[in-house]
Design an enzyme around this catalytic site. Sequence first.
Site, PDB file in Angstrom:
ATOM      1  N   ILE A 198       0.851  -1.182   0.000  1.00 50.93           N
ATOM      2  CA  ILE A 198       0.000   0.000   0.000  1.00 50.93           C
ATOM      3  C   ILE A 198       0.887   1.232   0.000  1.00 50.93           C
ATOM      4  O   ILE A 198       1.661   1.455   0.921  1.00 50.93           O
ATOM      5  CB  ILE A 198      -0.933   0.023   1.231  1.00 50.93           C
ATOM      6  CG1 ILE A 198      -1.867  -1.191   1.199  1.00 50.93           C
ATOM      7  CG2 ILE A 198      -1.750   1.309   1.269  1.00 50.93           C
ATOM      8  CD1 ILE A 198      -2.772  -1.307   2.401  1.00 50.93           C
ATOM      9  N   CYS A 199       0.778   2.064  -1.022  1.00 59.65           N
ATOM     10  CA  CYS A 199       1.570   3.280  -1.120  1.00 59.65           C
ATOM     11  C   CYS A 199       0.830   4.436  -0.463  1.00 59.65           C
ATOM     12  O   CYS A 199      -0.372   4.586  -0.648  1.00 59.65           O
ATOM     13  CB  CYS A 199       1.849   3.623  -2.584  1.00 59.65           C
ATOM     14  SG  CYS A 199       2.794   2.371  -3.456  1.00 59.65           S
ATOM     15  N   PHE A 200       1.541   5.249   0.269  1.00 59.58           N
ATOM     16  CA  PHE A 200       0.928   6.352   0.989  1.00 59.58           C
ATOM     17  C   PHE A 200       0.246   7.318   0.030  1.00 59.58           C
ATOM     18  O   PHE A 200       0.819   7.752  -0.946  1.00 59.58           O
ATOM     19  CB  PHE A 200       1.998   7.096   1.797  1.00 59.58           C
ATOM     20  CG  PHE A 200       1.435   8.184   2.661  1.00 59.58           C
ATOM     21  CD1 PHE A 200       1.654   9.519   2.362  1.00 59.58           C
ATOM     22  CD2 PHE A 200       0.662   7.868   3.756  1.00 59.58           C
ATOM     23  CE1 PHE A 200       1.131  10.520   3.158  1.00 59.58           C
ATOM     24  CE2 PHE A 200       0.139   8.858   4.560  1.00 59.58           C
ATOM     25  CZ  PHE A 200       0.368  10.187   4.256  1.00 59.58           C
TER      26      PHE A 200
END
Length: 281
Positions: A142-144
Amino acid sequence: METNWGLLDTGYHSAAINMAFDECLLNWQSEGKIPPTLRFYGWNKPSLSIGYFQRAKTINFEGIRKHDCEFVRRLTGGSAVLHADELTYSLVISENDPDIPKSVTKAYYVLTQGVLEGYKNLGIDADFAIPERELDNDRSAICFEKPSFYEMLVDGKKICGNAQTRKKGVLLQHGSLPITMDNDLLFDLFAFSSEKMRERRKVRFTEKATTIQEVTGKTFTYEEMVEAFKNGFAKGLSISLTPYELTDEQWAEVKELAETKYATDTWNLYTSKERETIAKV
């Protein structure tokens, strides 16, 4: 053939009660006391929930007090969410249910069909951030500030957030469906290195997130939202929903868990690893 689920509309409660309720649903499903169940609820006060693994040092507790917000740690992962003018849903179902994929990404895809149909009932053309054809990649990173496989977008902007956990043989998923969002309030609840950074991140968030009111130009009531998403889940999951009434004993169990866990600093302020470290000192 439709599967019959239980339906709960528990209305507005404190952050501690809301999170305790979701955990109790997970426990009762694990113990075979309830069928697969869909729940809708709201929040008595603006509340900031943080993910199970998230460190509380990123939170501005002065802002929490200033705005009379409640603060709680979820049983599920993910980032912090401001719950205010929204409908929140949760659902529990056995991991062994034949309709539930073993893959996390595919399970999200199946279960959030109900959310997708609910938005359609409000006249909103939402879609998944990651197309169905890409699910075979089974992404988990999960990328910020980037939409993940379980997010929904309208015109390229996030319109909801969902989180999931699997414990005791049960899948628990819950999600925030914001009608409106107070971005000034939201960004007052986080600690930043400078005001310039706060404003920069607020602008970025505005460019990447939207709400039901912003998309439709309408404000929906809690009752209208429940009706739209109740019918959405029934269609999206091909289920029938039967209203379920809690017993006095079940309510007492929810309240006890809220008091002993979700209303405590021990749970809310520290991750499990931090609690283990404290216990060893």
